[in-house]
Design a protein around this motif. Structure first.
Motif, PDB file in Angstrom:
ATOM      1  N   GLY A 269     -49.418   9.386 -22.649  1.00  0.00           N
ATOM      2  CA  GLY A 269     -49.746  10.093 -23.222  1.00  0.00           C
ATOM      3  C   GLY A 269     -49.715  10.834 -24.731  1.00  0.00           C
ATOM      4  O   GLY A 269     -49.259  11.463 -24.845  1.00  0.00           O
TER       5      GLY A 269
ATOM      6  N   VAL B 299     -54.842   9.358 -27.660  1.00  0.00           N
ATOM      7  CA  VAL B 299     -53.646   9.247 -26.612  1.00  0.00           C
ATOM      8  C   VAL B 299     -53.147   7.639 -26.564  1.00  0.00           C
ATOM      9  O   VAL B 299     -53.611   6.785 -25.996  1.00  0.00           O
TER      10      VAL B 299
ATOM     11  N   GLU C 158     -59.254   9.949 -27.785  1.00  0.00           N
ATOM     12  CA  GLU C 158     -59.599  11.457 -26.671  1.00  0.00           C
ATOM     13  C   GLU C 158     -60.234  12.032 -27.953  1.00  0.00           C
ATOM     14  O   GLU C 158     -61.034  12.971 -27.225  1.00  0.00           O
TER      15      GLU C 158
END
Length: 239
Positions: free
Chosen positions: A165, A181, A234
């Motif tokens: 994350g 990410v 991402e």
């Protein structure tokens, strides 16, 4: 340094088009000093020592230990992956969670067919293999950095502390920033390095951040493990 990654010469030459550029290369070792702030020993040669040409003489056989991390494998096609970007050289790497803000240098193969490591006298510099995909392109772009040098802690000292994350930003020469990410952070014994998993082809844009880790072997003058961060693209935006 010692600790070659077996099998990567075929991956590098055979899959040169992208991720397969198996930057085997590097990672064996860009590091030149022991970890944990210990007094550095004699500096090791500033070059990664993985053979990168067919027929290169392999190192002596070594027992193959299991990977030192039980973390799950990085997904082949991460969910919510952004469309790949066009090729553009990386210019700066930023990882806020571990205070990384570093310029890039291009890594090349030397006359022996090995990938040169980033200069050991610059603690805040990361390297990208210029014949591989650029960060944001389809494939697995590989970025390498020292965990420490003879001058002390270096750019990837805290790489192993990243968590799924966390964001990794790569500024590119075309004025875009590719935002990755983190999927997983894994540690592998150099004698059991999973070439295909790290350098193999991917259906989307992914990133591999690699440094040395584990125990520093004074006899081999090298770390015994590699820390690898697996991440996927991402999004992207203008710098």
């Amino acid at each position: 340094m010692a600790g070659l990654v077996p099998g990567t010469s075929r991956l590098l030459r055979g899959g040169m088009g992208a991720a397969a550029v198996g930057l085997l290369l590097i990672y064996n070792s860009v590091d030149t000093a022991p970890a944990d702030g210990a007094a550095p020993g004699p500096a090791a040669p500033p070059a990664a020592t993985a053979p990168a040409s067919p027929g290169a003489t392999p190192p002596a056989p070594t027992p193959t230990p299991a990977p030192t991390s039980a973390a799950p494998a990085a997904p082949a096609a991460p969910v919510k992956a952004a469309p790949p970007l066009k090729a553009s050289k990386p210019t700066r790497l930023r990882i806020p969670q571990i205070a990384v803000d570093a310029p890039f240098t291009e890594l090349r193969l030397n006359a022996a067919g090995q990938l040169d490591a980033p200069p050991p006298d610059d603690k805040n510099l990361v390297g990208w293999y210029r014949d591989g995909v650029t960060p944001g392109e389809r494939g697995a772009a590989v970025v390498a950095g020292h965990v420490d040098t003879t001058k002390g802690p270096a750019v990837f000292l805290l790489l192993s502390l990243l968590l799924p994350g966390n964001k990794v930003e790569v500024q590119r020469a075309d004025g875009t920033v590719a935002v990755f990410v983190v999927d997983t952070v894994e540690t592998f014994a150099k004698d059991a390095f999973p070439d295909q998993k790290v350098y193999g082809k991917t259906p989307d844009a992914q990133l591999r951040l690699i440094t040395c880790g584990g125990t520093y072997d004074k006899k081999r003058r090298d770390y015994l493990d590699n820390v690898v961060v697996f991440a996927h693209l991402e999004s992207s935006h203008k710098a």
